[in-house]
Each structure stands twice: as C-alpha cells, then as structure tokens.
Motif scaffolding. Structure first.
Motif, PDB file in Angstrom:
ATOM      1  N   VAL A 217       0.880  -1.369   0.386  1.00 53.47           N
ATOM      2  CA  VAL A 217       0.078  -0.205  -0.479  1.00 53.47           C
ATOM      3  C   VAL A 217       1.391   1.435   0.058  1.00 53.47           C
ATOM      4  O   VAL A 217       0.656   2.051  -0.940  1.00 53.47           O
ATOM      5  N   LEU A 218       1.888   1.470   1.099  1.00 53.08           N
ATOM      6  CA  LEU A 218       3.132   3.034   0.848  1.00 53.08           C
ATOM      7  C   LEU A 218       3.226   2.659  -0.798  1.00 53.08           C
ATOM      8  O   LEU A 218       3.311   3.545  -0.741  1.00 53.08           O
ATOM      9  N   GLY A 219       3.992   1.886  -1.167  1.00 48.47           N
ATOM     10  CA  GLY A 219       4.850   1.621  -2.646  1.00 48.47           C
ATOM     11  C   GLY A 219       3.519   1.790  -3.797  1.00 48.47           C
ATOM     12  O   GLY A 219       4.211   3.207  -4.462  1.00 48.47           O
ATOM     13  N   VAL A 220       2.438   1.489  -3.539  1.00 50.08           N
ATOM     14  CA  VAL A 220       1.485   2.679  -4.796  1.00 50.08           C
ATOM     15  C   VAL A 220       0.988   3.879  -4.403  1.00 50.08           C
ATOM     16  O   VAL A 220       1.047   4.296  -5.010  1.00 50.08           O
ATOM     17  N   VAL A 221       0.823   4.221  -2.989  1.00 49.60           N
ATOM     18  CA  VAL A 221       1.142   5.752  -2.574  1.00 49.60           C
ATOM     19  C   VAL A 221       1.924   6.399  -2.966  1.00 49.60           C
ATOM     20  O   VAL A 221       1.833   8.071  -3.947  1.00 49.60           O
ATOM     21  N   ILE A 222       3.083   5.954  -2.696  1.00 47.75           N
ATOM     22  CA  ILE A 222       4.912   6.702  -3.278  1.00 47.75           C
ATOM     23  C   ILE A 222       4.339   6.748  -4.665  1.00 47.75           C
ATOM     24  O   ILE A 222       4.903   7.907  -4.961  1.00 47.75           O
ATOM     25  N   PHE A 223       4.078   5.760  -5.478  1.00 43.87           N
ATOM     26  CA  PHE A 223       4.451   5.377  -6.709  1.00 43.87           C
ATOM     27  C   PHE A 223       3.077   6.466  -7.753  1.00 43.87           C
ATOM     28  O   PHE A 223       3.693   7.491  -8.077  1.00 43.87           O
TER      29      PHE A 223
ATOM     30  N   ILE B  48       2.366  11.802 -10.018  1.00 37.28           N
ATOM     31  CA  ILE B  48       1.447  13.461  -9.815  1.00 37.28           C
ATOM     32  C   ILE B  48       1.910  14.222 -10.200  1.00 37.28           C
ATOM     33  O   ILE B  48       2.092  15.256 -10.630  1.00 37.28           O
ATOM     34  N   ILE B  49       3.501  14.555  -8.864  1.00 35.83           N
ATOM     35  CA  ILE B  49       4.481  15.489  -9.734  1.00 35.83           C
ATOM     36  C   ILE B  49       4.856  15.367 -10.557  1.00 35.83           C
ATOM     37  O   ILE B  49       5.456  16.102 -11.128  1.00 35.83           O
ATOM     38  N   ASN B  50       4.909  14.504 -11.337  1.00 33.34           N
ATOM     39  CA  ASN B  50       5.827  14.553 -13.023  1.00 33.34           C
ATOM     40  C   ASN B  50       5.001  14.771 -14.025  1.00 33.34           C
ATOM     41  O   ASN B  50       5.022  16.087 -14.195  1.00 33.34           O
TER      42      ASN B  50
END
Length: 79
Positions: free
Chosen positions: A29-35, A40-42
């Motif tokens: 879940v943390l990995g998906v959120v970070i992805f 979104i930043i990019n």
C-alpha cells in the motif's frame, strides 16, 4: 535484454506468485501511494513547464507553484 527475457520467463512459467492478502500489506500500500504521488508530481511539473511561456516568448522564466517552491528539478523529486 537477456536478463529481461529470463526474468519474464521465470515469472511467467515457474513462479507461483504471492498470496492475494499481500495486496493489502502495509509495504504494498505504501509503495502504491509513493508511486502515485510521484506520478502526480511529474504530471504537474510537465504541465507547469509546458505552459510556462506563451507561444512566441523567448525570455527565461522561472517556474512557480507546486513542488517548484521547494526544489528546482521537480522531475527528480517525483521519480
């Protein structure tokens, strides 16, 4: 190229995969959120840079807003 072929062959034919409850684990879940935060930043950084100048303008402009307020190379932040 050969490493990718070997990895794909292993994962497709010989790997039994993870149990389905792994999809709800904190690491996944943390990995998906970070992805998605990075994506979104990019996307926002691309949009800001694409529309920084109006057509025909040649002068240098400094991007403002979003992550540009904290770092100058937001694409590196969003990786």
């Amino acid at each position: 190229l050969n490493d990718g072929i070997l990895t794909g062959r292993y994962l497709g034919a010989y790997s039994f995969g993870y149990p389905t409850d792994w999809l709800l684990s904190p690491q996944f879940v943390l990995g998906v959120v970070i992805f998605f935060v990075g994506m979104i930043i990019n996307i926002h950084s691309d949009y800001t840079l694409i529309y920084l100048r109006k057509p025909g303008e040649l002068e240098y402009k400094i991007p403002r807003g979003g992550c540009f307020e904290y770092v100058s190379g937001t694409h590196f932040l969003g990786l």
